[in-house]
Structures are given as structure tokens and as C-alpha cells.
Design an enzyme around this catalytic site. Structure first.
Site, PDB file in Angstrom:
ATOM      1  N   GLU A   1      -2.284  -5.373  -3.415  1.00  0.00           N
ATOM      2  CA  GLU A   1      -1.299  -4.585  -2.661  1.00  0.00           C
ATOM      3  C   GLU A   1      -0.192  -5.471  -2.108  1.00  0.00           C
ATOM      4  O   GLU A   1       0.990  -5.109  -2.134  1.00  0.00           O
ATOM      5  CB  GLU A   1      -1.985  -3.826  -1.527  1.00  0.00           C
ATOM      6  CG  GLU A   1      -2.814  -2.651  -2.021  1.00  0.00           C
ATOM      7  CD  GLU A   1      -3.483  -1.896  -0.894  1.00  0.00           C
ATOM      8  OE1 GLU A   1      -3.736  -0.695  -1.057  1.00  0.00           O
ATOM      9  OE2 GLU A   1      -3.766  -2.501   0.163  1.00  0.00           O
TER      10      GLU A   1
ATOM     11  N   ASP B   1       0.834  -1.199   0.000  1.00  0.00           N
ATOM     12  CA  ASP B   1       0.000   0.000   0.000  1.00  0.00           C
ATOM     13  C   ASP B   1       0.874   1.257   0.000  1.00  0.00           C
ATOM     14  O   ASP B   1       0.636   2.199  -0.766  1.00  0.00           O
ATOM     15  CB  ASP B   1      -0.887  -0.043   1.255  1.00  0.00           C
ATOM     16  CG  ASP B   1      -1.643   1.251   1.481  1.00  0.00           C
ATOM     17  OD1 ASP B   1      -2.649   1.455   0.791  1.00  0.00           O
ATOM     18  OD2 ASP B   1      -1.217   2.048   2.334  1.00  0.00           O
TER      19      ASP B   1
END
Lengths: 237, 237
Positions: B130, B62
């Protein structure tokens, strides 16, 4: 004197030397750093209506700093979960901590600003710090920036272990705050989602019977912490 | 067959080939990718009580994705301010967009998951995406990851210009929502801070007379947009 310094104006040379003192390197593209230390109160307007202030660089530096710290904590704490890592990272890159860091390192002093034109000076120093990171990244790339952040900033100026051990207990901070303000605090389980070890707890925190924060986690205790953190942010910023 | 593939189990070899198909490269450390595609519902517990699931990698990915997209937009839009860049980045890395991306690229299919054990499947695919970015970063470094994200993902799968032109108008979305729900919407200036061009507007949005969102910006219009965005997040998630 280094040859490239000769090409710079007196002010630019001073800035280049200050950066060398703080980070150990001479900047490549001095214009990036001049922009990093230019507050919007002294910036001029460019075509397209945007200003040549440090705010775009701040946006970039914020993201780069976030990535470097995420990487650093990921490797430093191999047995901690993502909730712990996220929280510790928030503490390191909090406005409060970045302001402190910026002042301690002397970055804040480099900022050009029209002090009369702004009311709220609380975050300009931390913002300039982020813009500075953004400038280093554009000038020297990710790996170099990472090295500077870890070896020059984290190592000398951030006590990660202390930040970790003084881990903020949001729940008790909220309760303390409420006692001082003579308000009631209540944690209420809104709902549970899923089964067994994958059960998600949705917790609300109510101040004087009104929902002021929400938290969700696989652990009920953590969900309460997140709810308390959420409420504190809204109540005292 | 490539020599290093021979050392892998049949399943690992399949995974390595899938990754090659998606990204154009063979993974170096296959264990990182196995972890990236292991949902917590099928993970086992490690010492220290944490699981060998993809959640730590998701946290890392992320942050890396955020940095790469920040850099990309910074350079793509040299005359847009940080508010624009922040908002466009949010759209690109929104859970909704990452889920779509993950499915489109076939990343979601690689995920190992016990489907019976979870209720809410809405974000597992984007989360795995992610985690995949986190694995690539640890395996190959920032510059490689950036190249993959830009050349393999953004270029083929994300229409940034379309995302930009269909810029979300949070204010009108909130008003639409309120009409459907038969609630009133009001924007109220809470206070102004500072002077002249550095004046900050604090705007509250009230739904049925209750404050549900706050926005702050140098432009009053934008502060309203931010307030509406804030309210929408709380009201419909």
C-alpha cells in the site's frame, strides 16, 4: 443559451443549471447526474435486476472522496501520523458531516425521492452527495473531481482546522455517556505484543463489566481512544 | 546507464532498478520509494515526533488503491449492485490478498525491516504494498497509478473472476466455525424498517445466545450474510 443545453429536456436543463450554480461547471453527461439524484424509491428496475438508482454511484463516489481527502490531509499535515490523518478523514466523510454539507450546498434539494416510502431519511442527503461525486468522477475524471472537491467544497464548506481542534475525545464522550446511563466504564489492557518502541497495546473497554469495544495501537492512550470509539459506535451508532 | 541513475547512490540505483522490473517505470522521486519500503522498526524520528517510516504512505496508498479498484469494478460489473461491488473490493484489498500480491510481485523483498523487533509479521508485506502505491501516486499522479494498478497488478496477479466465483459465503463459514468450536449459531431478525421494496432488514447473529454480529440490508438473505461476516471478523479476525 449554450448550444448543448438546447438538446436537453426542460428538467435536464434545470438540473444542468443547478449543477453549474453549485460547482461552477456544466455537466458533460447529464444522465450520470440524473442517476446520482435518483433515490431507489423512485428508480426503475434494469435488466439483471438492479435499479437505476444512485447507489452504485454512491459506492464509487465514497471511494473517490476518500482518496481525495486522504491526499489533501496527507499534504496539509506533513507532521501528523497516520492515526491522526485517518481520524480526521473519518470526521470529514462522516455521514453526519456529509448530510450537513449536502444540505448547505443545495445538493440535497436536487434529489428525487418518494418520501412516503422510506422511514429513515437520515442519510439520503449525504448518500446523494457521494453519488454526485461519483458522477463528476465518471464525467470529468479524477483530477477535475479533486479540484472541485478542494476548491468548491472543502474551501468554502468544511472548516478542517475547526474539525481538527474540536478533535473528538472518544474516551471522555464514552465516560459522559456512561454517567448519563448510569453504567460503569473500565479500560483493561488485554495484552501487549512486540518489544520496545514497536510494542502494540490491545485495550478492551468494558461497560458494566462486558467488553463493548477494542482498540490496538503502539500508544496505550491511543488504543484506549480507539476502544472508546469502537464502543461508542456500537452503543449509540 | 540512464543519466538520472548516475545521481543516485548504489542502493538507490538498486531500488530504482527493482521498481523498474516490477512496474515497468523508473521512479521520479526516489525518496518517496525509500520511505515506502522503510518499516517503522528501522525508521528514525523526524521533528514533530513522527517517524520517516512507511505508515503515512500506507494510509494514502490504501485510499488510492480503494478508489482505483472501486472504479475498475464499477465498470467491469455494470449490472451488479453496490453490495456486490463492495464485497468484491474488500476481497481484493484484504490484508491476506495484499500480502500475497506483495510477495508474488517481489514488493515484500524491498522492505527494510528489523525482524527481531517485531512479533507479528503477518501484515508488513501488504502494508508495504500500500505504501508503494502511495509513493507512485505522489510521484506520478492518479491516472498513472491507476494504469500501473490495472495493467501491471490486476491484469497479471489478481484473478478477479476467480475471486468473484469463489465468493465467500460468510454464513456457511460461520456455521462451520461454530461446529468446530461446538457453539450454537442463530440468526434473529431484530427489526424491519420501511415498506415494500424499500424495507430494511436488521439481522443479528447470536453465538451461544450472545449477539456477535449485525447486518442490515434490503434483502434478508444479504443482511444475514453481512451479520455473519461481522461476527467472523470479531471472532477470528
Amino acid at each position: 443559451m449554450l448550444k448543448f443545453l438546447k438538446k436537453l429536456s426542460v428538467e435536464e436543463r434545470q438540473l444542468a443549471n443547478s449543477i453549474k450554480n453549485i460547482t461552477g461547471f456544466y455537466p458533460g453527461n447529464i444522465f450520470l447526474y440524473k442517476m446520482a439524484f435518483r433515490h431507489r424509491s423512485v428508480a426503475s428496475e434494469l435488466s439483471g435486476g438492479i435499479k437505476d438508482s444512485n447507489e452504485r454511484l454512491e459506492y464509487l463516489g465514497d471511494a473517490i472522496l476518500g482518496a481525495v481527502i486522504a491526499d489533501y490531509l496527507f499534504k496539509k499535515f506533513p507532521y501528523k501520523d497516520e492515526g491522526f490523518l485517518t481520524q480526521l478523514r473519518s470526521k470529514i466523510v462522516s455521514r453526519e458531516n456529509l448530510n450537513k454539507l449536502s444540505e448547505k450546498m443545495g445538493v440535497g434539494k436536487l434529489l428525487l425521492i418518494d418520501k412516503d416510502s422510506i422511514n429513515n431519511k437520515s442519510s439520503v442527503s449525504g448518500n446523494a452527495f457521494e453519488a454526485f461525486i461519483g458522477a463528476i468522477y465518471l464525467d470529468k475524471g479524477y483530477n477535475f473531481t479533486k479540484k472541485i472537491i478542494l476548491k468548491r467544497i472543502i474551501k468554502y464548506h468544511v472548516d478542517v482546522d475547526e474539525l481538527e481542534s474540536t478533535e473528538l475525545n472518544f474516551k471522555s464522550r464514552l465516560i459522559e455517556w456512561a454517567q448519563k446511563e448510569r453504567k460503569t466504564v473500565e479500560f483493561a489492557l488485554e495484552k501487549e505484543e512486540g518489544k520496545g518502541r514497536n510494542k502494540l497495546f490491545h485495550v478492551n473497554v468494558l461497560i458494566d463489566k462486558e467488553t463493548k469495544g477494542k482498540g490496538v495501537d503502539f500508544s496505550k492512550k491511543k488504543a484506549e481512544q480507539y476502544a472508546a470509539e469502537d464502543a461508542l459506535k456500537k452503543l449509540i451508532g
